[in-house]
Write a protein that holds these residues in place. Structure first.
Motif, mmCIF file in Angstrom:
data_model
loop_
_atom_site.group_PDB
_atom_site.id
_atom_site.type_symbol
_atom_site.label_atom_id
_atom_site.label_comp_id
_atom_site.label_asym_id
_atom_site.label_seq_id
_atom_site.Cartn_x
_atom_site.Cartn_y
_atom_site.Cartn_z
ATOM 1 N N SER A 128 1.156 -1.397 -0.030
ATOM 2 C CA SER A 128 -0.088 0.240 0.064
ATOM 3 C C SER A 128 0.853 0.978 -0.113
ATOM 4 O O SER A 128 1.557 1.061 -1.275
ATOM 5 C CB SER A 128 -0.788 0.021 1.168
ATOM 6 O OG SER A 128 -0.581 0.052 2.221
ATOM 7 N N ARG A 129 0.777 1.904 1.385
ATOM 8 C CA ARG A 129 1.352 3.153 1.414
ATOM 9 C C ARG A 129 3.260 3.440 0.540
ATOM 10 O O ARG A 129 3.658 1.815 1.418
ATOM 11 C CB ARG A 129 1.244 4.433 2.302
ATOM 12 C CG ARG A 129 -0.259 3.572 2.410
ATOM 13 C CD ARG A 129 -1.029 4.940 3.675
ATOM 14 N NE ARG A 129 -2.341 4.765 3.928
ATOM 15 C CZ ARG A 129 -2.939 3.668 4.262
ATOM 16 N NH1 ARG A 129 -2.414 2.424 5.326
ATOM 17 N NH2 ARG A 129 -4.341 3.959 4.418
ATOM 18 N N SER A 130 3.428 4.339 1.207
ATOM 19 C CA SER A 130 5.534 4.269 1.070
ATOM 20 C C SER A 130 6.006 3.550 2.196
ATOM 21 O O SER A 130 7.185 3.562 2.161
ATOM 22 C CB SER A 130 5.265 5.875 1.021
ATOM 23 O OG SER A 130 5.515 6.725 1.500
ATOM 24 N N SER A 131 4.625 3.479 3.198
ATOM 25 C CA SER A 131 5.716 3.159 4.226
ATOM 26 C C SER A 131 5.619 1.116 3.699
ATOM 27 O O SER A 131 6.609 0.831 4.517
ATOM 28 C CB SER A 131 4.774 2.772 5.539
ATOM 29 O OG SER A 131 3.366 2.252 5.366
ATOM 30 N N GLU A 132 5.260 0.862 2.723
ATOM 31 C CA GLU A 132 5.559 -0.657 2.308
ATOM 32 C C GLU A 132 6.544 -0.001 0.355
ATOM 33 O O GLU A 132 6.661 0.652 0.528
ATOM 34 C CB GLU A 132 4.543 -1.668 2.018
ATOM 35 C CG GLU A 132 3.821 -1.327 3.628
ATOM 36 C CD GLU A 132 2.931 -1.967 3.448
ATOM 37 O OE1 GLU A 132 2.765 -2.876 3.117
ATOM 38 O OE2 GLU A 132 1.307 -1.313 3.928
ATOM 39 N N PHE A 133 6.339 -1.196 0.147
ATOM 40 C CA PHE A 133 6.496 -1.038 -0.917
ATOM 41 C C PHE A 133 6.403 -0.250 -2.299
ATOM 42 O O PHE A 133 5.214 -1.132 -2.811
ATOM 43 C CB PHE A 133 7.343 -2.185 -1.642
ATOM 44 C CG PHE A 133 9.500 -3.207 -1.286
ATOM 45 C CD1 PHE A 133 8.950 -3.899 -1.449
ATOM 46 C CD2 PHE A 133 9.680 -2.163 -0.194
ATOM 47 C CE1 PHE A 133 10.582 -4.881 -1.003
ATOM 48 C CE2 PHE A 133 10.641 -2.849 0.449
ATOM 49 C CZ PHE A 133 11.048 -3.958 -0.042
ATOM 50 N N SER A 134 5.652 0.515 -1.886
ATOM 51 C CA SER A 134 5.343 1.206 -2.629
ATOM 52 C C SER A 134 5.889 2.084 -4.102
ATOM 53 O O SER A 134 7.457 2.250 -3.301
ATOM 54 C CB SER A 134 3.862 1.257 -1.982
ATOM 55 O OG SER A 134 3.623 2.922 -2.417
ATOM 56 N N PHE A 301 18.177 -9.002 4.063
ATOM 57 C CA PHE A 301 17.451 -8.367 4.108
ATOM 58 C C PHE A 301 15.462 -8.933 4.886
ATOM 59 O O PHE A 301 15.953 -10.689 4.480
ATOM 60 C CB PHE A 301 16.692 -7.915 2.797
ATOM 61 C CG PHE A 301 15.341 -7.120 2.431
ATOM 62 C CD1 PHE A 301 15.389 -5.755 2.833
ATOM 63 C CD2 PHE A 301 13.864 -7.940 2.163
ATOM 64 C CE1 PHE A 301 14.240 -5.185 3.035
ATOM 65 C CE2 PHE A 301 13.028 -6.835 2.254
ATOM 66 C CZ PHE A 301 13.184 -5.795 2.979
ATOM 67 N N VAL A 302 15.532 -8.491 5.767
ATOM 68 C CA VAL A 302 14.543 -9.117 6.812
ATOM 69 C C VAL A 302 13.707 -8.250 6.552
ATOM 70 O O VAL A 302 12.832 -6.907 6.728
ATOM 71 C CB VAL A 302 14.534 -9.031 8.117
ATOM 72 C CG1 VAL A 302 13.788 -10.133 9.014
ATOM 73 C CG2 VAL A 302 15.935 -9.702 8.211
ATOM 74 N N TRP A 303 11.732 -9.559 6.394
ATOM 75 C CA TRP A 303 11.020 -8.524 5.805
ATOM 76 C C TRP A 303 9.965 -8.511 7.331
ATOM 77 O O TRP A 303 9.766 -9.935 7.616
ATOM 78 C CB TRP A 303 9.705 -8.723 4.494
ATOM 79 C CG TRP A 303 8.756 -8.179 4.536
ATOM 80 C CD1 TRP A 303 7.659 -9.064 4.849
ATOM 81 C CD2 TRP A 303 8.609 -6.968 3.657
ATOM 82 N NE1 TRP A 303 6.635 -7.948 4.304
ATOM 83 C CE2 TRP A 303 7.374 -6.937 3.387
ATOM 84 C CE3 TRP A 303 8.977 -6.014 3.560
ATOM 85 C CZ2 TRP A 303 6.423 -5.738 3.697
ATOM 86 C CZ3 TRP A 303 8.374 -4.656 3.174
ATOM 87 C CH2 TRP A 303 7.165 -4.722 2.691
ATOM 88 N N ASP A 350 14.041 2.093 -2.157
ATOM 89 C CA ASP A 350 15.040 2.367 -0.996
ATOM 90 C C ASP A 350 15.338 0.698 -0.271
ATOM 91 O O ASP A 350 16.834 0.958 -0.531
ATOM 92 C CB ASP A 350 14.986 3.209 -0.029
ATOM 93 C CG ASP A 350 14.025 4.366 -0.005
ATOM 94 O OD1 ASP A 350 14.727 5.210 -0.922
ATOM 95 O OD2 ASP A 350 13.391 4.641 0.845
ATOM 96 N N ALA A 351 15.194 -0.006 -0.356
ATOM 97 C CA ALA A 351 15.821 -1.571 -0.060
ATOM 98 C C ALA A 351 17.032 -1.683 -1.001
ATOM 99 O O ALA A 351 18.059 -1.898 -1.003
ATOM 100 C CB ALA A 351 14.552 -2.566 -0.187
ATOM 101 N N ILE A 352 16.337 -1.514 -2.710
ATOM 102 C CA ILE A 352 17.411 -2.132 -3.412
ATOM 103 C C ILE A 352 18.837 -0.894 -3.416
ATOM 104 O O ILE A 352 19.922 -1.381 -3.564
ATOM 105 C CB ILE A 352 16.601 -1.492 -5.200
ATOM 106 C CG1 ILE A 352 15.838 -2.394 -5.544
ATOM 107 C CG2 ILE A 352 17.586 -1.532 -6.356
ATOM 108 C CD1 ILE A 352 15.694 -2.403 -6.592
ATOM 109 N N SER A 353 18.524 0.410 -3.371
ATOM 110 C CA SER A 353 19.635 1.632 -3.129
ATOM 111 C C SER A 353 20.395 0.763 -1.876
ATOM 112 O O SER A 353 21.228 0.502 -2.114
ATOM 113 C CB SER A 353 19.120 2.635 -2.897
ATOM 114 O OG SER A 353 20.126 3.943 -2.700
ATOM 115 N N ALA A 354 20.312 0.047 -0.072
ATOM 116 C CA ALA A 354 20.744 0.076 0.203
ATOM 117 C C ALA A 354 21.518 -1.272 0.151
ATOM 118 O O ALA A 354 22.436 -1.561 0.619
ATOM 119 C CB ALA A 354 19.637 -0.341 1.919
#
Length: 360
Positions: A128-134, A301-303, A350-354
């Motif tokens: 959903s929102r930007s707090s997740e993978f959006s 990476f931990v989800w 952000d995840a890819i960048s990190a």
């Protein structure tokens, strides 16, 4: 037929009726909502070409045939803009006036503007929102290219992509073949991030909106999730050879059952030449620690999707490695107070960048 709807196709207007067809009649004949017909007219220039003596816009036989052709092309998977252009080139029947073709007002690939969840979509179970993978506005140069123009050639003569609306309809119809083909084509043409942002998120939002409004749609969500995971696996299998000697480890937090974002991230990293190992959902922290010791990954990476799985304390107990291993936590479930060495990411990009920063 009523005066509002106009005569049926193939009939001549009666003496007391305005000539041509009203939007209601065309909508019923094509099975396309009147609001969509208005959008096609405004956006792509395919609409009524006549005015009645009373000043009302009316569709004639040629207009109807062009709309039928456009609708047919869209149902085969062609984007609306391309379908409109092709339909407007249709030769008029004998005795008909040529179409007054005009350029579409927009020529964008399938995306949020065509999606069923373009405005304030409700939260889905995983996306959903930007707090997740959006969507993210944090990276001005995303790791994968932004959406290409609609005129971009598709390799191997692939048919055009359906919009998010059409993909959602295919999922609602449990049309496995159409859903799978659309996801495969989108991933091959535009990559994981584009497909996630422009197709996957809007479809899940539409599905969960249906669940909220009607209580139905769990079957649709499960089918679309299954086909998405299968498409991501096929895409990942074609990844280039790794360019870094150390892999990246991806796992769901202990008791976390949502794993699609993990598979999507793994596929996106693979396309960038990063070797990954996916442990999947509900990975015990002891098992994750053991895998870290054996693999020596460059990053982990931990989800965590839900708060019940977001206790950060176990992250502090993950082993320290030499060379160092970056731990990245993603998802809206994590509580405050992550260990200082853990990086929190809020978006797909952000995840890819990190991860990519770690490998440089």
């Amino acid at each position: 037929m009523t005066r509002e709807g106009g005569p049926a196709a193939g009939e001549n207007p009666g003496a007391g009726e305005e000539p041509g067809y009203g939007i209601g009649a065309v909508s019923r004949r094509l099975g396309v909502p009147a609001s969509t017909l208005r959008t096609w007219n405004l956006r792509y220039g395919i609409g009524p070409s006549r005015r009645s003596p009373g000043g009302h816009r009316r569709y004639d036989d040629a207009d109807l045939r062009r709309l039928q052709e456009m609708n047919r092309l869209i149902r085969t998977g062609m984007p609306p803009a391309d379908a409109a252009r092709q339909a407007l080139r249709t030769r008029p029947a004998s005795g008909e006036r040529p179409s007054r073709e005009r350029a579409p007002t927009t020529a964008t690939p399938p995306g949020p503007s065509d999606s069923p969840a373009q405005a304030h979509s409700p939260r889905s179970s995983e996306f959903s929102r930007s707090s997740e993978f959006s969507r993210s506005s944090g990276l001005s140069r995303p790791p994968e290219s932004a959406a290409p123009p609609a005129s971009a050639a598709r390799a191997g003569g692939e048919p055009g992509l359906p919009s998010a609306v059409m993909l959602a309809r295919a999922a609602a119809a449990l049309d496995v073949a159409t859903v799978s083909a659309a996801l495969d084509t989108a991933l091959a043409a535009y990559g994981v991030v584009w497909t996630w942002e422009r197709l996957v998120l809007p479809v899940f939002a539409a599905v969960t909106r249906r669940q909220r409004d009607t209580g139905a749609g769990i079957d649709v969500e499960h089918l679309f999730s299954d086909r998405l995971q299968a498409a991501l696996a096929r895409f990942a299998a074609r990844a280039p050879s790794p360019v870094h000697p150390r892999p990246v480890l991806l796992a769901g937090a202990e008791e976390e059952q949502h794993a699609l974002p993990i598979h999507a991230l793994a596929a996106a990293l693979g396309a960038l030449g990063v070797e990954t190992r996916v442990l999947g959902a509900r990975t015990p922290y002891a098992a994750l620690a053991d895998a870290m010791r054996r693999l020596g990954p460059a990053a982990v990476f931990v989800w965590s999707q839900i708060r019940e799985t977001g206790d950060p304390a176990p992250l502090a107990g993950l082993p320290g490695l030499r060379p160092a291993c970056r731990v990245v936590a993603g998802g809206p479930g994590w509580w405050d107070g992550l260990p200082t060495h853990v990086i929190r990411v809020n978006t797909f990009r952000d995840a890819i960048s990190a991860v990519m920063t770690t490998l440089r």
